[in-house]
Design a protein around this motif. Structure first.
Motif, PDB file in Angstrom:
ATOM      1  N   MET A 182      21.689  -6.185  11.435  1.00  0.00           N
ATOM      2  CA  MET A 182      21.542  -7.615  11.651  1.00  0.00           C
ATOM      3  C   MET A 182      22.363  -8.348  10.588  1.00  0.00           C
ATOM      4  N   PRO A 183      23.194  -9.322  10.984  1.00  0.00           N
ATOM      5  CA  PRO A 183      23.999 -10.059  10.006  1.00  0.00           C
ATOM      6  C   PRO A 183      23.110 -10.906   9.100  1.00  0.00           C
ATOM      7  N   THR A 184      23.582 -11.087   7.889  1.00  0.00           N
ATOM      8  CA  THR A 184      22.824 -11.886   6.920  1.00  0.00           C
ATOM      9  C   THR A 184      23.594 -13.156   6.582  1.00  0.00           C
ATOM     10  N   ARG A 185      22.853 -14.172   6.246  1.00  0.00           N
ATOM     11  CA  ARG A 185      23.462 -15.427   5.807  1.00  0.00           C
ATOM     12  C   ARG A 185      23.570 -15.476   4.292  1.00  0.00           C
ATOM     13  N   LEU A 186      23.085 -14.433   3.642  1.00  0.00           N
ATOM     14  CA  LEU A 186      23.067 -14.387   2.188  1.00  0.00           C
ATOM     15  C   LEU A 186      24.424 -13.960   1.635  1.00  0.00           C
ATOM     16  N   PRO A 187      24.758 -14.426   0.440  1.00  0.00           N
ATOM     17  CA  PRO A 187      26.007 -13.940  -0.180  1.00  0.00           C
ATOM     18  C   PRO A 187      25.840 -12.470  -0.550  1.00  0.00           C
ATOM     19  N   PRO A 188      26.950 -11.785  -0.775  1.00  0.00           N
ATOM     20  CA  PRO A 188      26.837 -10.366  -1.161  1.00  0.00           C
ATOM     21  C   PRO A 188      26.134 -10.232  -2.517  1.00  0.00           C
ATOM     22  N   ARG A 189      25.376  -9.162  -2.638  1.00  0.00           N
ATOM     23  CA  ARG A 189      24.679  -8.883  -3.894  1.00  0.00           C
ATOM     24  C   ARG A 189      25.715  -8.571  -4.967  1.00  0.00           C
ATOM     25  N   PRO A 190      25.604  -9.218  -6.153  1.00  0.00           N
ATOM     26  CA  PRO A 190      26.568  -8.928  -7.225  1.00  0.00           C
ATOM     27  C   PRO A 190      26.504  -7.455  -7.642  1.00  0.00           C
ATOM     28  N   GLY A 191      27.622  -6.962  -8.119  1.00  0.00           N
ATOM     29  CA  GLY A 191      27.673  -5.600  -8.664  1.00  0.00           C
ATOM     30  C   GLY A 191      27.212  -5.632 -10.113  1.00  0.00           C
ATOM     31  N   PHE A 192      25.912  -5.717 -10.303  1.00  0.00           N
ATOM     32  CA  PHE A 192      25.348  -5.920 -11.638  1.00  0.00           C
ATOM     33  C   PHE A 192      25.789  -4.864 -12.646  1.00  0.00           C
ATOM     34  N   GLU A 193      25.799  -3.614 -12.228  1.00  0.00           N
ATOM     35  CA  GLU A 193      26.155  -2.542 -13.157  1.00  0.00           C
ATOM     36  C   GLU A 193      27.606  -2.680 -13.626  1.00  0.00           C
ATOM     37  N   ALA A 194      28.517  -2.994 -12.713  1.00  0.00           N
ATOM     38  CA  ALA A 194      29.930  -3.150 -13.069  1.00  0.00           C
ATOM     39  C   ALA A 194      30.118  -4.380 -13.965  1.00  0.00           C
ATOM     40  N   ILE A 195      29.420  -5.464 -13.641  1.00  0.00           N
ATOM     41  CA  ILE A 195      29.517  -6.677 -14.462  1.00  0.00           C
ATOM     42  C   ILE A 195      29.013  -6.398 -15.871  1.00  0.00           C
ATOM     43  N   GLU A 196      27.858  -5.734 -15.965  1.00  0.00           N
ATOM     44  CA  GLU A 196      27.286  -5.428 -17.281  1.00  0.00           C
ATOM     45  C   GLU A 196      28.183  -4.487 -18.081  1.00  0.00           C
ATOM     46  N   ALA A 197      28.845  -3.559 -17.401  1.00  0.00           N
ATOM     47  CA  ALA A 197      29.739  -2.626 -18.094  1.00  0.00           C
ATOM     48  C   ALA A 197      30.987  -3.342 -18.618  1.00  0.00           C
ATOM     49  N   ALA A 198      31.491  -4.325 -17.856  1.00  0.00           N
ATOM     50  CA  ALA A 198      32.709  -5.035 -18.253  1.00  0.00           C
ATOM     51  C   ALA A 198      32.424  -6.210 -19.188  1.00  0.00           C
TER      52      ALA A 198
END
Length: 192
Positions: free
Chosen positions: A1-17
């Motif tokens: 089912m399509p979602t109207r929500l934005p994509p979930r952030p890549g928290f692990e990659a953001i925290e690593a960078a």
């Protein structure tokens, strides 16, 4: 089912960078903090204005000030009391100018305190998204998206300078208002 929500952030990659981009993020957060700090100090200066306009003690003025739960309500009270109690047009004009300058700074302070912040994959703050809803040509529009680039950082530094100058000008105005109120009170006592 399509979602109207934005994509979930890549928290692990953001925290690593994020450690690599920490210095710029720290600068941005420090500027936001300085805007809030300076704005709050300036807002509290209007307690002294109320104290003088109402001819009451500082504690009573602070109680009245804090009982009103919005900045707009507080400044409306100051402006109405000024209209009723300041006979000298130059003194009234000085206060009105100070209120206008404070209101201009309030817009920018609110922009940073009431927005969503967008981060890229490196954890850099890239944009603000205003939470203000406006109506454009009969349609509701969610707030503006603005980049947090070098020009925006200069704008933030400029508003901090404006708030600093406003604080000095408020301090310089208080004795002017105090003298005006004292002269008015003396004139009333002499007539009485």
């Amino acid at each position: 089912m399509p979602t109207r929500l934005p994509p979930r952030p890549g928290f692990e990659a953001i925290e690593a960078a994020a450690p690599e981009t920490a210095s710029r993020r720290t600068l941005i957060l420090a500027l936001i903090g300085n805007i809030s700090f300076s704005w709050s100090n300036n807002e509290s200066m209007f307690i002294y204005v109320l104290m003088l306009l109402l001819d009451i003690d500082q504690t009573s003025a602070a109680i009245i000030f804090s009982t009103l739960n919005t900045t707009r309500a507080r400044l409306d009270l100051v402006q109405r009391l000024a209209a009723a109690n300041i006979a000298d047009k130059q003194v009234a004009s000085q206060l009105e100018n100070l209120v206008e300058r404070f209101n201009a700074c309030t817009k920018i302070r609110n922009e940073f305190n009431h927005c969503m912040y967008a981060l890229n994959d490196l954890g850099e703050i890239t944009h603000t998204h205003s939470m203000k809803i406006s109506e454009v040509r009969g349609r509701l529009k969610f707030g503006a998206v603005r980049p947090v680039d070098d020009d925006r950082l200069k704008e933030m530094q400029g508003i901090i300078g404006d708030l600093k100058a406003l604080n000095r000008d408020l301090w310089n105005f208080l004795p002017v208002l105090e003298n005006h109120v004292a002269r008015k009170g003396e004139a009333v006592r002499q007539r009485g």
